[in-house]
Design a protein around this motif. Structure first.
Motif, short mmCIF file in Angstrom:
data_model
loop_
_atom_site.label_atom_id
_atom_site.label_comp_id
_atom_site.label_asym_id
_atom_site.label_seq_id
_atom_site.Cartn_x
_atom_site.Cartn_y
_atom_site.Cartn_z
N GLY A 156 1.09 0.04 9.29
CA GLY A 156 1.31 -1.21 8.58
C GLY A 156 0.30 -1.49 7.49
N ALA A 157 -0.62 -0.57 7.24
CA ALA A 157 -1.62 -0.75 6.18
C ALA A 157 -1.32 0.21 5.04
N LEU A 158 -1.55 -0.25 3.83
CA LEU A 158 -1.27 0.55 2.64
C LEU A 158 -2.59 0.98 2.01
N THR A 159 -2.73 2.29 1.79
CA THR A 159 -3.95 2.83 1.18
C THR A 159 -3.59 3.51 -0.13
N VAL A 160 -4.24 3.12 -1.22
CA VAL A 160 -3.94 3.64 -2.54
C VAL A 160 -4.53 5.03 -2.71
N ARG A 161 -3.69 5.98 -3.21
CA ARG A 161 -4.15 7.31 -3.55
C ARG A 161 -4.46 7.43 -5.03
N ASP A 162 -3.64 6.74 -5.87
CA ASP A 162 -3.87 6.84 -7.31
C ASP A 162 -3.11 5.71 -7.99
N VAL A 163 -3.58 5.32 -9.16
CA VAL A 163 -2.88 4.37 -10.01
C VAL A 163 -2.88 4.91 -11.43
N ASN A 164 -1.91 4.48 -12.22
CA ASN A 164 -1.85 4.97 -13.60
C ASN A 164 -2.49 3.95 -14.56
N ALA A 172 -1.67 -3.63 -16.58
CA ALA A 172 -0.84 -4.75 -16.15
C ALA A 172 -1.55 -5.64 -15.13
N PHE A 173 -2.31 -5.00 -14.21
CA PHE A 173 -2.94 -5.77 -13.14
C PHE A 173 -4.39 -6.12 -13.43
N GLY A 174 -5.02 -5.39 -14.36
CA GLY A 174 -6.40 -5.70 -14.71
C GLY A 174 -7.42 -5.21 -13.71
N TYR A 175 -7.04 -4.30 -12.80
CA TYR A 175 -7.97 -3.76 -11.81
C TYR A 175 -8.31 -2.32 -12.19
N ASP A 176 -9.58 -1.96 -12.14
CA ASP A 176 -10.01 -0.59 -12.43
C ASP A 176 -9.56 0.34 -11.31
N ALA A 177 -9.23 1.58 -11.70
CA ALA A 177 -8.80 2.56 -10.71
C ALA A 177 -9.87 2.79 -9.65
N ASP A 178 -11.16 2.81 -10.06
CA ASP A 178 -12.24 3.07 -9.10
C ASP A 178 -12.31 1.98 -8.03
N ASP A 179 -11.93 0.75 -8.39
CA ASP A 179 -11.99 -0.35 -7.42
C ASP A 179 -10.78 -0.37 -6.49
N VAL A 180 -9.67 0.24 -6.93
CA VAL A 180 -8.42 0.14 -6.18
C VAL A 180 -8.19 1.35 -5.28
N VAL A 181 -8.48 2.56 -5.78
CA VAL A 181 -8.22 3.77 -5.01
C VAL A 181 -9.01 3.74 -3.70
N GLY A 182 -8.28 4.01 -2.59
CA GLY A 182 -8.90 4.00 -1.27
C GLY A 182 -8.88 2.65 -0.59
N SER A 183 -8.43 1.62 -1.29
CA SER A 183 -8.44 0.27 -0.71
C SER A 183 -7.04 -0.11 -0.22
N ASP A 184 -6.98 -1.25 0.49
CA ASP A 184 -5.71 -1.81 0.94
C ASP A 184 -5.13 -2.62 -0.22
N LEU A 185 -4.14 -2.08 -0.91
CA LEU A 185 -3.60 -2.71 -2.11
C LEU A 185 -2.94 -4.05 -1.80
N LEU A 186 -2.26 -4.15 -0.67
CA LEU A 186 -1.51 -5.37 -0.38
C LEU A 186 -2.42 -6.58 -0.28
N THR A 222 10.06 -7.44 5.75
CA THR A 222 8.98 -6.49 5.54
C THR A 222 8.58 -6.48 4.08
N ILE A 223 7.26 -6.38 3.82
CA ILE A 223 6.79 -6.25 2.45
C ILE A 223 7.37 -4.96 1.89
N PRO A 224 8.03 -5.02 0.71
CA PRO A 224 8.78 -3.86 0.20
C PRO A 224 7.95 -2.58 0.10
N GLU A 225 6.67 -2.68 -0.29
CA GLU A 225 5.85 -1.47 -0.44
C GLU A 225 5.72 -0.68 0.86
N LEU A 226 5.89 -1.36 2.01
CA LEU A 226 5.72 -0.69 3.30
C LEU A 226 6.96 0.10 3.72
N LEU A 227 8.07 -0.04 2.98
CA LEU A 227 9.31 0.62 3.37
C LEU A 227 9.23 2.14 3.28
#
Length: 760
Positions: free
Chosen positions: A451-459, A465-479, A498-503
């Motif tokens: 039930g937890a989402l872990t980021v592997r990569d972002v473009n 669009a989101f204003g978050y640096d890749a270094d701060d997001v990768v490896g974290s719980d995005l939700l 269910t939160i759609p990303e978890l599908l």
């Protein structure tokens, strides 16, 4: 109005029915009750009915749901004001010669004459019409009423289309006869003029041109915008005014019921078509290859959208290549064309804009493969290709066809993209990073476990669009970072919460609108969730976010603009009514008395209307009520406004000389609205006083005043306690005051009436 005029008693606001001169319309607020009236109109099916007084039921309640309908003399569906007025006039005329100026007591005596009996039977028979479920059944029942009740031997309903008239219902076996030329005789004249005709002898009528020499007399009545009803007799003078009136009543019932049946059928058909299209679009998601996807696409458009020819072309190496075409299309019904000279299809693909071509023979860029193709609908399929539908007749497609095709192609584009993505992922999983960099929208690669989402990569699109640096997001719980703390809209019963990303944990795809938190606040997105291995329980996938915040904002703004436009239209109709009444009243008095001064007053009122129209048009364009202000004498402006306002026997008092900084025309409009409000609520002999207060001025009257608990709402648009008003007068007053920078306050006058104070 004379004392002997018949009175029609109405128990509610029936949109101001117009029964012409010589008829008084009374309401519960008047002195006379229903028992004193020549006719009564009620809205409630359980209303009390006075013995001997003809009563019309004007209601939304279906006839078959009315208890003891025989208590009423006529039934009219609420909203059909023309039918209501016709019924009331008929009842007045049928009241034992108790028309305008007649004896009310005589009108209350029971009516047993033949005409009255036919009217009663026609009313009772309308329940059969309203119960019809199809237009064919409606016409069949209507013809039956013409035979059984109107006693017409030869009756027909005609429908008009581009080719002429066709018989859609008839006493004899003539249904389908046609086409009859639209310009032909009495039939065409009735259709063109939308007037009814009663002809004693067609041989003496200048327009009549009967197709049977034995026809002599006729009744001809327009039926809606595209039809005519006629009754024909071989005898001279076979019909009278009663026959015409009854025929008009019957046709009004038929036209209204037909509109209802067709509207319900259109809504039902549209809903069913949309539901089938959604089901078909859902089935597209099961396609595993582009060929299968496009074949299913043309099957859906042929079956559900009912297009003559459907075709999907995919862009390959600079050409649009036919990939799927309708099974009924000729073998060479589509061909490969270059993008740089591919006609309408190339234009649509390159522009990304849907095109409706009514006739390819008139389009300079059209390159039809077959000369038989006339109308063409072209819809882009994202970056994949183009969908085209062709018809063999011009102007075969409309905006709804385009909307449905766009809806389907949106699903096709998404599914095509998903198939492409799956293919790429299966072939080269290690190229996911390159895929990310080429997706223009925000994209995230992630894993789901427990039930937890872990980021592997972002473009880069995600970072932008989101204003978050890749270094701060990768490896974290995005939700925890992007799902807003406020709850999403409550789902429908049985919906998956269910939160759609978890599908992706169950291999499910998702496409829908979501709200997600960015570094700059919560924004609206279309979310596409794509699992790495569809159909397998793998906890990895992609989420693609398309920002639609600006589009949603524009939609909200458009809705607000539409609301303001509706309010503006009501204001226009409200403020134009008063000077129009003044002009009309003075013209009537001029005719009666010959006083030329009345023309001057009428001319001033018309000039005021013209100025008001110009100013309100200016308001519509610029959104403001006041241009320039100057020092004006309040008393002078008040007297001018009083002179152009219908104030009956009311009295205006200007206590002192007060000078205010104002736009004179707008100030006069403000005062006129207050004067009219005082007369409407305080009576015809109300006393109105205008004077100055510290920092402004006041207008008060000696009427009943405004209750303290209503003083906060009287300025709201639509707020009124007067059945005859629309509730915009005081809203206009407040808007003009605000445009001047004044504060409007409602309080009690010195004699208990209403007092309006305006201070800078």
């Amino acid at each position: 109005m004379h004392a002997t005029d018949p009175t029609v008693f109405v128990d509610g606001d029936f949109d101001g029915i117009d029964l012409g001169d010589g008829v008084t319309v009374a309401s519960p607020s008047d002195d006379n009750g229903p028992s004193d009236a020549a006719c009564v109109v009620v809205a409630a099916p359980d209303a009390e009915v006075c013995d001997g007084v003809p009563t019309v039921l004007y209601t939304d309640v279906p006839p078959d749901a009315v208890d003891r309908p025989g208590r009423f003399d006529a039934y009219v569906r609420r909203g059909d004001r023309a039918a209501l007025e016709s019924q009331v006039r008929w009842l007045l005329a049928s009241g034992d010669d108790a028309g305008a100026g007649g004896d009310v007591e005589r009108a209350a005596e029971p009516r047993n004459d033949r005409e009255w009996d036919r009217l009663k039977r026609l009313y009772e028979g309308t329940t059969e019409l309203i119960a019809a479920e199809t237009v064919e059944e409606l016409y069949e029942r209507a013809i039956g009423l013409t035979e059984d009740i109107l006693e017409f031997d030869n009756s027909s309903f005609f429908h008009h289309d581009d080719e002429g008239f066709y018989v859609v219902a008839n006493n004899d076996d003539l249904v389908g006869t046609g086409p009859i030329a639209a310009e032909m005789g009495l039939l065409g004249e009735t259709y063109r003029t939308k007037r009814s005709f009663l002809v004693d002898d067609v041989r003496d009528h200048p327009e009549a041109d009967p197709n049977d020499p034995s026809y002599r007399s006729a009744v001809s009545v327009p039926a809606g915008d595209d039809g005519v009803f006629q009754a024909i007799s071989n005898e001279v003078g076979a019909y009278d005014e009663t026959d015409l009136a009854l025929a008009e009543l019957l046709v009004s019932y038929v036209s209204e019921t037909r509109s209802r049946i067709e509207s319900e059928a259109a809504v039902r058909q549209s809903r069913e078509q949309t539901e089938r299209l959604h089901r078909g679009a859902t089935e597209l998601a099961a396609a595993t290859s582009l060929d299968e996807l496009f074949e299913r696409t043309v099957e859906i458009t042929d079956d559900i959208l009912e297009f003559d020819i459907s075709y999907v072309g995919v862009v390959e190496d600079g050409d649009i290549v036919p990939t799927a075409i309708s099974s009924d299309a000729p073998a060479d019904g589509a061909e490969r064309v270059p993008l740089d000279d591919g006609g309408i299809a190339a234009e649509v693909y390159l522009s990304g804009t849907t095109d409706i071509t009514d006739d390819v023979r008139d389009h300079p860029e059209a390159r039809p493969v077959k000369r038989m193709y006339r109308a063409v609908l072209s819809v882009p399929i994202g970056d994949v290709g183009v969908f085209q539908a062709a018809a063999f007749t011009p102007a075969a497609f409309d905006e709804r066809d385009a909307e449905l095709a766009e809806l389907l192609m949106a699903h096709v584009a998404v599914t095509a993209e998903r198939i492409h993505a799956e293919s790429r992922l299966r072939e080269e999983r290690d190229r996911s990073t390159a895929l990310f960099e080429h997706v223009s929208d925000a994209a995230v690669a992630y894993d789901v476990e427990g039930g937890a989402l872990t980021v592997r990569d972002v473009n880069r699109g995600f970072q932008s669009a989101f204003g978050y640096d890749a270094d701060d997001v990768v490896g974290s719980d995005l939700l925890g970072r992007i799902v807003p703390p406020e709850p999403e809209p409550v789902p429908e019963p049985g919906a998956d919460e269910t939160i759609p990303e978890l599908l992706v944990a169950t291999g499910e795809s998702y496409r829908g609108e979501v709200r997600r938190r960015t570094d700059g606040g919560v924004r609206e997105f279309i979310l596409n969730v794509v699992p790495l291995s569809p159909g397998e329980e793998r906890g990895a996938g992609y989420a693609i976010y398309t920002d639609i915040t600006e589009r949603k904002t524009r939609e909200s703004e458009l809705e607000r603009q539409n609301e303001r436009l509706e309010e503006f239209a009501n204001i226009v109709s409200h403020d134009l009514r008063n000077p129009l009444s003044v002009a009309r009243g003075n013209l009537d008095l001029a005719r009666e008395t010959g006083e030329e001064s009345r023309f001057d007053t009428a001319e001033r009122a018309l000039e005021q209307m013209e100025e008001l129209i110009d100013d309100l048009l200016s308001l519509a364009r610029r959104g403001q009520l006041v241009d320039e202000t100057e020092r004006v004498d309040l008393g002078v402006v008040a007297r001018q406004a009083w002179a152009t306002t219908d104030t009956a026997d009311a009295e205006l008092v200007t206590c002192q000389s007060v000078v205010v900084d104002a736009d004179e025309d707008r100030l006069a409009e403000l005062l006129a609205n207050l004067f009219r409000n005082a007369v409407e609520h305080g009576g015809r002999d109300v006393r109105v006083e205008v004077g100055g207060v510290d920092g402004g001025f006041y207008v008060e009257d000696d009427g009943p005043g405004i209750e303290p608990d209503r003083r906060d709402v009287v300025f709201e648009p639509g707020e009124t306690t007067d059945n005859g008003g629309i509730g915009y007068g005081l809203a206009i007053v407040e808007s003009i005051a605000e445009a001047h920078g004044w504060t409007a306050i409602v309080t009690s006058g010195t004699t208990g009436g209403a007092r309006f104070e305006f201070r800078a």
